[in-house]
Design an enzyme around this catalytic site. Sequence first.
Site, PDB file in Angstrom:
ATOM      1  CG  HIS A  70      -1.808  -1.196   1.308  1.00  0.00           C
ATOM      2  ND1 HIS A  70      -1.362  -2.420   1.746  1.00  0.00           N
ATOM      3  CD2 HIS A  70      -3.127  -1.349   1.006  1.00  0.00           C
ATOM      4  CE1 HIS A  70      -2.362  -3.286   1.704  1.00  0.00           C
ATOM      5  NE2 HIS A  70      -3.442  -2.665   1.268  1.00  0.00           N
ATOM      6  CG  HIS A 127      -3.534   0.189   4.960  1.00  0.00           C
ATOM      7  ND1 HIS A 127      -4.559   0.449   5.848  1.00  0.00           N
ATOM      8  CD2 HIS A 127      -3.345   1.339   4.269  1.00  0.00           C
ATOM      9  CE1 HIS A 127      -4.971   1.695   5.693  1.00  0.00           C
ATOM     10  NE2 HIS A 127      -4.248   2.259   4.748  1.00  0.00           N
ATOM     11  CG  HIS A 135      -5.822   1.754  -0.499  1.00  0.00           C
ATOM     12  ND1 HIS A 135      -5.643   2.274   0.766  1.00  0.00           N
ATOM     13  CD2 HIS A 135      -6.107   0.429  -0.312  1.00  0.00           C
ATOM     14  CE1 HIS A 135      -5.806   1.325   1.667  1.00  0.00           C
ATOM     15  NE2 HIS A 135      -6.096   0.198   1.031  1.00  0.00           N
ATOM     16  CD  GLU A 172     -20.425  -5.479  25.441  1.00  0.00           C
ATOM     17  OE1 GLU A 172     -21.402  -5.650  26.202  1.00  0.00           O
ATOM     18  OE2 GLU A 172     -20.427  -4.672  24.482  1.00  0.00           O
ATOM     19  CG  HIS A 207     -28.763 -11.939  27.404  1.00  0.00           C
ATOM     20  ND1 HIS A 207     -29.467 -11.280  26.422  1.00  0.00           N
ATOM     21  CD2 HIS A 207     -28.291 -10.973  28.232  1.00  0.00           C
ATOM     22  CE1 HIS A 207     -29.435  -9.973  26.650  1.00  0.00           C
ATOM     23  NE2 HIS A 207     -28.722  -9.764  27.743  1.00  0.00           N
ATOM     24  N   GLY A 230      -3.615  -3.491  11.661  1.00  0.00           N
ATOM     25  CA  GLY A 230      -4.070  -4.000  10.364  1.00  0.00           C
ATOM     26  C   GLY A 230      -5.573  -3.989  10.343  1.00  0.00           C
TER      27      GLY A 230
END
Length: 727
Positions: free
Chosen positions: A77, A117, A315, A465, A527, A166
């Site tokens: 990249h 990248h 890119h 989380e 759950h 990454g």
Amino acid sequence: INSIMFWKLFKTISVNSMSPGEPGNKKTKVSIAKQLLTSTTAETGDKDYEGSELELKCINTIRALSIDQVQAQKSGHPGAPMGCAPMAHLLWNEIMSYSPSNPLWWNRDRFILSNGHASALQYTMLHLSGYKDVSMEDLKQFRKLGSKTPGHPESFVTEGIEVCTGPLGQGISNAVGIAMAECHLAAMFNKKDGFSKLIDHYTYVICGDGCLQEGVSSETSSLAGHLGLGKLIVLYDDNNITIDGSTDLSFTEDVTKRYDSYGWHTLTVQNVTSGLKELRMAISQAKREISRPTLIKIRTAIGFGSVLEGTAKIHGSPLTDDDLLSTKLSYGLDPEKSFYVDSAVQAAYEKSTVINEEKEQGWDVLFANYQKAYPNEAAELERRFTNKLPEGILEQLPTYEYGQEGSNKATRKFSQACLNAIGPILPELMGGSADLTPSNLTNFGVKDFQKMTPEGRYVRFGVREHGMCAISNGLYAHGGIRPYCATFLVFSGYAMGAIRMSALSQFPVLYIMTHDSIGVGEDGPTHQPIETLENLRSTPNLNVMRPADGNETSAAYQLALTSQKTPTVICCSRSTLPALEFSSKEKALKGAYVCWPSIEESEPELILVATGSEVSLCCEAAKKLSFKTRVVSMPCQEVFMKQPFKYQVSILPGNVPTLSVEASTYHGWHQFAHAQISINEFGRSGKGSEVLKMFGFTTENVVDKVKALMKFYDNKSVPHLRNRPFL
């Protein structure tokens, strides 16, 4: 000179200067391009760059070395490094403190390339700054198997890389954890009498649009603003391009307003291609803002200097030969030279390296004086940064005798007992829960880590989380901290990206996951984890421990504390479990052991193998069977499979009819059992005991299934599960 204008003129002249059908000659093209560059420069003036000629040459050398790495492998990249080179140069040559001779210097500034990248950029900076792990030859091996310069930064491969990046959003999220660790350790160890800057460093991040689109960065940035992490400075590469094309396709929000709302200090730099004055001032301002993290939005040009500048095409693809030629010439560099560093550029970086090494040496003197003034604190820091446990801590983990008071509990309560036992004498233990403290039982009575109380160790992660787990990776990466975090087991699915990075990065984070089965009951299938255990178990370098009682829970904590390169997930029950009559911490540390009967049958006719809440169920069923039955508790498959083969077959011979019992999916159990009592559908809402009964997790059903299994193999040979090649 405008790169596209230059390209068009170059292409026109080079084509017209050759006879029809004549193949393009590189030397001819170079000659034409040099003449064109000279004439156009004379017409437009020397240059528009507002800075020294050497500074520009350094920046263009960074661009060229990054391009060369991609060209050599024809993979990578180049676009982001070409656009981000100015900010990288400023950070590494002027702003940051680091030590190539001691890459793990405790007080170094941390640099995180969140848009991993663009790894060629980071390898270039490590090389120019004198890190021995990244030689010019290493740059030439970019993305090749076994090289020090893999496709995305890997902290366990290359010295000078702080975290693996990454997966977008992970790096900036790790950086929040790193900044939290610096803030906490500074509060704990810095002293007013000449040692106020013992722990005193910044965390710098380069990230792109993709990082800021990922939800995990929103979670962690929100918490960073709440905590007021003033030594976290993020340089946002605002190049308006994603792989699909312009950010106008999908990302039109005002990023600075979003970060303003998080409580960040936000700045905007409009141009770094024509000089660094504006960025230099912005970083200086950011460093003075000590009560808020800073986001500096920097307008860059992806693929700067290429004919594809400002487009998605630059890119992730190497430049064409003609584009490479014209791009290097537009940088004022010789296109016939690759992997080349001008002596003046090398000297400039050697000068900054000397300055930084002197900073590290000065800090060494400071720490030597600190050792004399505060020997206990200095020894504690050394112990923490070398990942040594306090003496005798493992003996503090509770053990239980069968029948003693308090031996029948939910394993989440045994987990709480372990934290209560080790927390006060393991001061590096720092973590918390994703807004489930009363359920996860993870607070062992320490002060909260907050903006006004950075000495605290309990982190209120909020309902985040994924961010929680990514921050925990950063806490460990900093050094001096042993992080733990907690949520319901089913919600580990939200966090799998970061848990996977723990395993890949070899960060021994402790994950406490409670409410581990359909026994959750009334909360219902949303759950109730079904596939979750197998998701975790299928992740390489991850120990998944599902304890059945107090002794096994203590074993899980010992496994986690002694693991140097492997994270541990402890899966705990919500409901009370009966103690196992013949369990022990030592047995459980082997991953699987015979937990019933007390005198092992040398040749059992049947084996029941289970984990967690289903082990006691199997013990009860075994007592009602007429067969010579062995019950095996297997709290951790990964640890069991690392035991000597002789031990493995002594527990699970493979040629005895074996039934596995686990309130989870059956996947993964085929290697240990001939048949399974398991779940292959989502759960139900109802009382936990009724849901368990509905899915067959009763003594009666285990007995019935055993009889069916034995009948099936009556007068038949039993397939030998261990008799296969281990290739």
